[in-house]
Design a protein around this motif. Structure first.
Motif, PDB file in Angstrom:
ATOM      1  N   LYS A 121      41.761  37.028 -44.539  1.00 60.51           N
ATOM      2  CA  LYS A 121      41.116  38.145 -45.567  1.00 60.51           C
ATOM      3  C   LYS A 121      41.130  39.520 -44.955  1.00 60.51           C
ATOM      4  O   LYS A 121      40.972  40.486 -45.959  1.00 60.51           O
ATOM      5  CB  LYS A 121      40.218  37.514 -46.637  1.00 60.51           C
ATOM      6  N   GLY A 122      41.130  39.426 -43.788  1.00 61.81           N
ATOM      7  CA  GLY A 122      40.527  40.637 -43.102  1.00 61.81           C
ATOM      8  C   GLY A 122      41.991  41.115 -42.468  1.00 61.81           C
ATOM      9  O   GLY A 122      41.743  42.165 -41.515  1.00 61.81           O
ATOM     10  N   ILE A 123      43.227  40.401 -42.674  1.00 66.73           N
ATOM     11  CA  ILE A 123      44.370  41.148 -41.921  1.00 66.73           C
ATOM     12  C   ILE A 123      45.313  41.763 -43.169  1.00 66.73           C
ATOM     13  O   ILE A 123      45.614  41.299 -43.969  1.00 66.73           O
ATOM     14  CB  ILE A 123      44.982  39.849 -41.324  1.00 66.73           C
ATOM     15  N   HIS A 124      45.764  42.994 -42.667  1.00 69.76           N
ATOM     16  CA  HIS A 124      46.596  43.960 -43.755  1.00 69.76           C
ATOM     17  C   HIS A 124      47.589  44.445 -43.090  1.00 69.76           C
ATOM     18  O   HIS A 124      47.483  45.201 -42.004  1.00 69.76           O
ATOM     19  CB  HIS A 124      45.546  45.079 -44.628  1.00 69.76           C
ATOM     20  N   LYS A 125      48.838  44.047 -43.579  1.00 63.20           N
ATOM     21  CA  LYS A 125      50.154  44.781 -43.097  1.00 63.20           C
ATOM     22  C   LYS A 125      50.204  46.080 -44.214  1.00 63.20           C
ATOM     23  O   LYS A 125      50.268  46.203 -45.190  1.00 63.20           O
ATOM     24  CB  LYS A 125      51.128  43.855 -43.492  1.00 63.20           C
TER      25      LYS A 125
END
Length: 133
Positions: A49-53
């Motif tokens: 949930k803490g990875i954003h592309k």
């Protein structure tokens, strides 16, 4: 509208994107500063949930880059005891995060020595050209 800020750590840029008022750190920039080789997301046991592309402006145009939230940033920098990592940890903990929490942003400021140098340069130019600033 972009919420992208660029912070400077030892003459290296760290792109930080605000999403829902939370800072997200460009993984590419962090990896480069920490001098981590063969970096990939699974190496750090990231919380998904803490990875954003995100599409981010670069010299080559908009590119999709990975940004990580604060807990995932800690996962990256805690994995290393290299001098670069410890210095980076100190910068993030002591300067960047407290500034974001207090002000909602991070911006570069100049110290009194730099202010004095600018003032001197303006005065010298004014003297040479007769212009007043």
């Amino acid at each position: 509208m972009s919420n992208l800020s660029v912070f400077n750590f030892h003459h290296s840029n760290v792109r930080i994107q605000l999403l829902n008022n939370e800072p997200l750190f460009c993984l590419t920039d962090v990896i480069k500063i920490l001098n981590i080789k063969n970096a990939h997301a699974s190496r750090f046991n990231f919380s998904e949930k803490g990875i954003h592309k995100m599409y981010t402006p670069t010299k080559g145009g908009n590119q999709e880059l990975l940004f990580v939230n604060e807990p995932n940033l800690y996962r990256v920098i805690f994995r290393s005891n290299k001098k670069e990592a410890v210095e980076f940890q100190n910068w993030v903990f002591d300067e960047v995060l407290p500034t974001i929490r207090k002000t909602g942003s991070y911006s570069l400021t100049i110290n009194s020595e730099q202010q004095q140098a600018i003032k001197q340069a303006v005065n010298e130019r004014s003297y040479r050209t007769g212009e007043h600033y």
